[in-house]
Design a protein around this motif. Structure first.
Motif, mmCIF file in Angstrom:
data_model
loop_
_atom_site.group_PDB
_atom_site.id
_atom_site.type_symbol
_atom_site.label_atom_id
_atom_site.label_comp_id
_atom_site.label_asym_id
_atom_site.label_seq_id
_atom_site.Cartn_x
_atom_site.Cartn_y
_atom_site.Cartn_z
ATOM 1 N N LYS A 137 0.827 -1.197 0.000
ATOM 2 C CA LYS A 137 0.000 0.000 0.000
ATOM 3 C C LYS A 137 0.869 1.259 0.000
ATOM 4 O O LYS A 137 1.604 1.525 0.955
ATOM 5 C CB LYS A 137 -0.927 0.025 1.230
ATOM 6 N N ASN A 138 0.812 1.993 -1.125
ATOM 7 C CA ASN A 138 1.428 3.311 -1.226
ATOM 8 C C ASN A 138 2.935 3.309 -0.933
ATOM 9 O O ASN A 138 3.443 4.185 -0.222
ATOM 10 C CB ASN A 138 0.728 4.310 -0.302
ATOM 11 N N VAL A 139 3.634 2.313 -1.465
ATOM 12 C CA VAL A 139 5.092 2.287 -1.355
ATOM 13 C C VAL A 139 5.634 2.339 -2.785
ATOM 14 O O VAL A 139 5.825 1.310 -3.421
ATOM 15 C CB VAL A 139 5.598 1.037 -0.610
ATOM 16 N N LYS A 140 5.847 3.550 -3.258
ATOM 17 C CA LYS A 140 6.166 3.766 -4.671
ATOM 18 C C LYS A 140 7.413 3.014 -5.106
ATOM 19 O O LYS A 140 7.419 2.357 -6.163
ATOM 20 C CB LYS A 140 6.338 5.263 -4.938
ATOM 21 N N ALA A 141 8.477 3.080 -4.336
ATOM 22 C CA ALA A 141 9.740 2.462 -4.738
ATOM 23 C C ALA A 141 9.591 0.959 -4.939
ATOM 24 O O ALA A 141 10.110 0.396 -5.910
ATOM 25 C CB ALA A 141 10.822 2.752 -3.692
ATOM 26 N N HIS A 185 0.189 6.796 -11.400
ATOM 27 C CA HIS A 185 0.707 7.810 -12.325
ATOM 28 C C HIS A 185 2.233 7.786 -12.349
ATOM 29 O O HIS A 185 2.843 7.902 -13.421
ATOM 30 C CB HIS A 185 0.206 9.192 -11.923
ATOM 31 N N ASP A 186 2.846 7.631 -11.189
ATOM 32 C CA ASP A 186 4.309 7.602 -11.121
ATOM 33 C C ASP A 186 4.882 6.386 -11.843
ATOM 34 O O ASP A 186 5.928 6.463 -12.480
ATOM 35 C CB ASP A 186 4.770 7.588 -9.660
ATOM 36 N N TRP A 201 8.027 4.438 -16.470
ATOM 37 C CA TRP A 201 8.275 3.569 -17.622
ATOM 38 C C TRP A 201 8.449 4.360 -18.910
ATOM 39 O O TRP A 201 9.213 3.972 -19.789
ATOM 40 C CB TRP A 201 7.154 2.543 -17.755
ATOM 41 N N GLU A 202 7.769 5.472 -19.039
ATOM 42 C CA GLU A 202 8.001 6.348 -20.191
ATOM 43 C C GLU A 202 9.423 6.899 -20.159
ATOM 44 O O GLU A 202 10.078 7.047 -21.210
ATOM 45 C CB GLU A 202 6.977 7.484 -20.197
ATOM 46 N N PHE A 203 9.914 7.202 -18.976
ATOM 47 C CA PHE A 203 11.283 7.693 -18.826
ATOM 48 C C PHE A 203 12.292 6.605 -19.202
ATOM 49 O O PHE A 203 13.273 6.862 -19.909
ATOM 50 C CB PHE A 203 11.503 8.151 -17.384
ATOM 51 N N PHE A 204 12.045 5.368 -18.740
ATOM 52 C CA PHE A 204 12.934 4.254 -19.108
ATOM 53 C C PHE A 204 12.983 4.084 -20.620
ATOM 54 O O PHE A 204 14.054 3.875 -21.208
ATOM 55 C CB PHE A 204 12.437 2.949 -18.462
#
Length: 348
Positions: free
Chosen positions: A230-234, A284-285, A290-293
């Motif tokens: 839950k809500n752990v972006k990394a 969203h992040d 993935w667009e950045f990769f």
């Protein structure tokens, strides 16, 4: 101790040169990307390729430390590009183009490869088997440049999906065809119905269906695992990276299925079913990451492809290259599908 220090210094020097070269490529990529947004008629990957091709003639020392190794492209760069595209596919839209995309990527590719091989054999007097290898490889479409133009002129989304979907599916056909013809060169076996079934149809079905099943299973497991977080972006982003790279590597090295199709299946599952499991604040992040990769990988690949192709060799073999390209273009433009006509007309 002195020897060890010297070796460490040599290794460090090579690492610094590689970092400098990568930084230079990314600086060029940023500039060319901004140019492509102003001059929309020239796709960004095409600008990268020709910049690398021009700089290769100048023989810049800084770029010599970077070599585009096939293994790196196959197991690192390619899964990133494939997964990023599949992750953003809408399954409902993809289902609409699955049948025509499958037909184009199998029957269409085989017919295209055979015609190219026959013409090269007749016109350039190349052996039919070697011509067939070229036909099998070159008939697999790479739609990046075409899609960039199609998006800029507002072509319907379904046509874009059909191009992108076909490019995923036809890679398996192309690889299987390449391996079959290469096997013919090594064994000298004759092509008959038994050979086609054993070396063609059965391996293709296993490679394709097995790859899709493995990728979808891995995508489902990863989605359920992400649901526990839950809500752990990394951590959530890291799981998507692990999925993209390992599903390809395990499929190719251990299961002997198509890693390309496996990544497609995993990306489709995670990008549709898995999106409901990713934390809303993180979704969203993940997409942006993935667009950045994909931006980084595209920059390095297309520049180095251009840089490693020597302009002098192209000029020396210009007649054969031009004729082969002309044959390929005429075959695809003349195919009785609206998709081919539009895409290649726009690309030209």
């Amino acid at each position: 101790v002195l020897t060890m220090n010297t070796g460490w210094m040599d290794h460090t020097g090579g690492l610094i040169e590689s970092l400098m070269a990568t930084g230079a490529i990314l600086v060029l990529a940023c500039g060319l990307y901004l140019v492509s947004r102003k001059v929309k008629q020239i796709p960004y990957p095409v600008l990268l390729f020709f910049t690398g091709l021009i700089l290769s003639s100048a023989d810049f020392q800084i770029f010599k430390s970077l070599v585009l190794e096939p293994e790196m492209v196959l197991f690192i760069f390619l899964p990133i590009l494939l997964f990023e595209s599949a992750f953003h596919f809408d399954y409902k839209e993809f289902r609409k183009i699955l049948l025509p995309g499958f037909l184009l990527s199998t029957i269409g590719l085989i017919v295209s490869a055979l015609i190219i091989a026959l013409l090269l054999n007749l016109i350039l007097n190349l052996s039919f088997v070697h011509s067939l290898i070229y036909g099998a490889v070159i008939s697999s479409t790479d739609p990046i440049a075409v899609l960039t133009i199609l998006k800029s002129i507002g072509v319907p989304k379904k046509l874009q999906l059909l191009l992108d979907g076909e490019s995923f599916l036809n890679d398996a056909t192309s690889v299987i065809g390449y391996r079959i013809v290469l096997g013919l060169l090594g064994t000298g076996a004759a092509i008959n119905s038994d050979f086609v079934l054993r070396q063609g149809v059965f391996p293709f079905l296993y490679t394709f269906i097995g790859g899709l099943a493995w990728g979808m299973i891995a995508g489902f497991i990863s989605s359920e695992f992400i649901a526990l977080i839950k809500n752990v972006k990394a951590v959530e982003i890291t799981i998507t990276i692990i999925l993209a790279t390992l599903v390809f590597a395990i499929g190719e090295a251990y299961l002997h299925v198509s890693g390309i199709i496996a990544v497609l299946g995993a990306g489709l599952v995670l990008g549709n079913y898995g999106k409901t499991k990713i934390s809303p604040s993180v979704l969203h992040d993940v997409s942006e990451q993935w667009e950045f990769f994909a931006f980084l990988v595209t920059a390095v690949i297309f520049f180095l492809i251009g840089y490693e192709i020597k302009l002098e060799e192209i000029i020396a073999n210009g007649g054969e290259i031009l004729l082969a390209t002309l044959i390929l273009s005429l075959i695809h433009i003349s195919e009785p599908t609206r998709l081919r006509r539009i895409s290649y007309a726009v690309f030209c």
